[in-house]
Write an enzyme that holds these catalytic residues in place. Structure first.
Site, mmCIF file in Angstrom:
data_model
loop_
_atom_site.group_PDB
_atom_site.id
_atom_site.type_symbol
_atom_site.label_atom_id
_atom_site.label_comp_id
_atom_site.label_asym_id
_atom_site.label_seq_id
_atom_site.Cartn_x
_atom_site.Cartn_y
_atom_site.Cartn_z
ATOM 1 C CG ASN A 210 -2.160 -0.641 1.176
ATOM 2 O OD1 ASN A 210 -2.441 -1.519 0.165
ATOM 3 N ND2 ASN A 210 -2.851 -0.547 2.117
ATOM 4 C CG ASP A 278 -7.488 -3.567 2.683
ATOM 5 O OD1 ASP A 278 -7.667 -3.795 3.895
ATOM 6 O OD2 ASP A 278 -7.624 -2.383 2.141
ATOM 7 C CE LYS A 336 -13.127 2.077 6.461
ATOM 8 N NZ LYS A 336 -12.518 2.537 5.581
HETATM 9 O O1 C5P Z 1 -11.173 -0.716 6.818
HETATM 10 P P1 C5P Z 1 -9.836 0.337 6.556
HETATM 11 O O2 C5P Z 1 -8.760 -0.452 6.089
HETATM 12 O O3 C5P Z 1 -10.263 1.436 5.840
HETATM 13 O O4 C5P Z 1 -9.555 0.695 8.123
HETATM 14 C C1 C5P Z 1 -8.311 1.470 8.454
HETATM 15 C C2 C5P Z 1 -7.648 1.072 9.773
HETATM 16 O O5 C5P Z 1 -8.043 -0.132 10.077
HETATM 17 C C3 C5P Z 1 -6.515 1.653 9.939
HETATM 18 O O6 C5P Z 1 -6.454 2.096 11.461
HETATM 19 C C4 C5P Z 1 -5.576 0.537 9.655
HETATM 20 O O7 C5P Z 1 -4.452 0.412 10.370
HETATM 21 C C5 C5P Z 1 -6.717 -0.570 10.211
HETATM 22 N N1 C5P Z 1 -6.549 -2.006 9.372
HETATM 23 C C6 C5P Z 1 -6.571 -3.036 9.906
HETATM 24 N N2 C5P Z 1 -6.314 -4.265 9.271
HETATM 25 C C7 C5P Z 1 -6.386 -4.248 7.996
HETATM 26 C C8 C5P Z 1 -6.712 -3.164 7.341
HETATM 27 C C9 C5P Z 1 -6.655 -1.873 7.794
HETATM 28 O O8 C5P Z 1 -6.320 -3.083 11.260
HETATM 29 N N3 C5P Z 1 -6.510 -5.605 7.451
#
Ligand code: C5P
Length: 401
Positions: A210, A278, A336
């Site tokens: 990323n 992701d 979220k």
């Molecule tokens: O769902 P999203 O990726 O937008 O969420 C962002 C938050 O979730 C950030 O704080 C990121 O560090 C965390 N995150 C996570 N595990 C993932 C993806 C994002 O803890 N697989």
């Protein structure tokens, strides 16, 4: 309350003219102040000016003829000081301190002061500041746990425009004062912070990842430790860091998850600033995949780390997440916040070109569990970090009365 002893070291830069005001601020707020100047600094402001403000002798020379106390002056001054502040710190003095040269009273006493809390406030011409040799020397000091109070950007005395202007003395005072008070009030708060991207291997040499420089997370770790917090930073981080906090370098999201699961219970505040990938390749090749025939990658989702950790969260803990959104931002970020059982979420607009990725600046919105929203205008990531950490500490205190 204990009166803290501050030793201010002044070196030969034009910004020396701002230091009488810094001294006044310390004195007004009940600090004891002593001053050491380099010979060059006395060309900008006389010792008399400072002596009138602090009402005691200003130290310049290491060996004063006819005086037998001066030979060990540098030891006495260091023993006396709780905090040492060098402002302005020229490139020359920074270089000497970084390399252990003690050719005047100030640099000699810095050789003795390795176990003190030291703040360095660089101020110099932009090109001097950006010169890799100066940057490397600053990095050496950072690694030795010196607190660097970075200069502001703006018009400099020489006419150049850029970074190098001494940070406003009010801001310097506030930071140091906050540090001192935080040490008294918040010592022992434990932060676990993630930063930067994760990388997911395709084969031994290739990966998907990323976009993320890690700057925001590092700024959070810097500020939290400046405030006296105990910090563990976890991430795929290429930049080097000081000893202010422990860092564990990881590659994959799954490694980050395991490490956090193992450790999160021991911490008070979790800040997930990492840009976790992701998706990850379903199969990782053991050997480098040959080119020529194209490549179809099958991806699978990584676990959501925050969601997993929220199962382990206790009532005393504060969890902070980040959200990088391109549309319906606030609504999505709020969703979220609830899904991941967070106390605060930091919303970034990732479509803006002038801030965010790789930049030292950002503009964010903080969204809280109680639906409160705080818009933070464009500012340095280090300043945004201080707001986020202060808010997290506020929430932590309200949960732990
Ligand atoms: O769902 P999203 O990726 O937008 O969420 C962002 C938050 O979730 C950030 O704080 C990121 O560090 C965390 N995150 C996570 N595990 C993932 C993806 C994002 O803890 N697989």
């Amino acid at each position: 309350m204990k009166k803290h002893n501050v030793l201010i070291g002044i070196t030969g830069g034009i910004a020396a003219y701002k230091i009488p005001n810094l001294c006044r601020l310390f004195i007004k707020n009940s600090y004891n102040v002593k001053i050491v100047m380099t010979e060059n600094a006395t060309n900008f402001v006389s010792t008399l000016t400072f002596e009138a403000i602090i009402r005691s002798k200003v130290y310049v020379n290491e060996f004063i003829e006819g005086s037998n106390e001066s030979a060990i002056e540098h030891i006495n001054l260091v023993d006396w000081a709780d905090i040492i502040v060098i402002a302005p710190a020229t490139a020359n003095t920074i270089a000497k301190i970084a390399h252990g040269i003690g050719d005047n009273l100030l640099t000699s006493l810095m050789l003795v002061a390795s176990n003190k809390t030291i703040f360095i406030c660089p101020a110099m011409n932009t090109r001097m500041y950006l010169n890799p040799v100066t940057q490397q020397n600053i990095e050496i000091l950072r690694k030795r746990s010196f607190f660097i109070i970075e200069p502001d950007e703006g018009e400099l005395a020489c006419g150049d425009v850029g970074p190098g202007r001494l940070k406003e003395v009010n801001d310097i005072f506030d930071l140091i004062n906050k540090h001192v008070n935080a040490l008294d009030n918040f010592k022992g708060i434990k932060f676990i912070i993630t930063a930067g991207p994760t990388i997911e291997y395709i084969d031994p040499v290739r990966f998907i990842s990323n976009r993320s420089s890690g700057k925001m997370g590092i700024a959070l770790a810097d500020y939290a430790s400046l405030m006296g917090g105990e910090v563990l930073l976890i991430g795929h981080l290429l930049q080097s860091h000081g000893k202010l906090f422990n860092t564990i370098i990881i590659d994959k999201a799954i490694e980050m998850l395991e490490l956090l699961k193992e450790n999160v219970k021991k911490y008070d505040i979790l800040i997930m600033a990492a840009a976790v990938a992701d998706f990850k390749p379903k199969n990782v090749a053991n050997e480098k995949i040959k080119k020529g025939e194209g490549l179809i990658l099958e991806l699978e989702e990584n676990p959501d780390i925050l969601k997993e950790l929220s199962k382990l969260k206790n009532d005393r803990q504060v969890f902070v997440g980040f959200a990088a959104e391109t549309s319906n931002s606030i609504e999505n970020a709020r969703k979220k916040l609830i899904e991941k059982n967070l106390d605060m979420i930091v919303l970034n607009n990732v479509l803006r070109q002038d801030i965010g990725f790789d930049s030292d600046y950002n503009e964010v919105t903080l969204i809280f569990k109680n639906n409160e929203i705080l818009q933070i205008p464009k500012m340095k990531k280090s300043e945004i970090a201080s707001i986020i950490v202060d808010k997290a500490i506020e929430i932590y205190k309200s949960k732990n009365v």
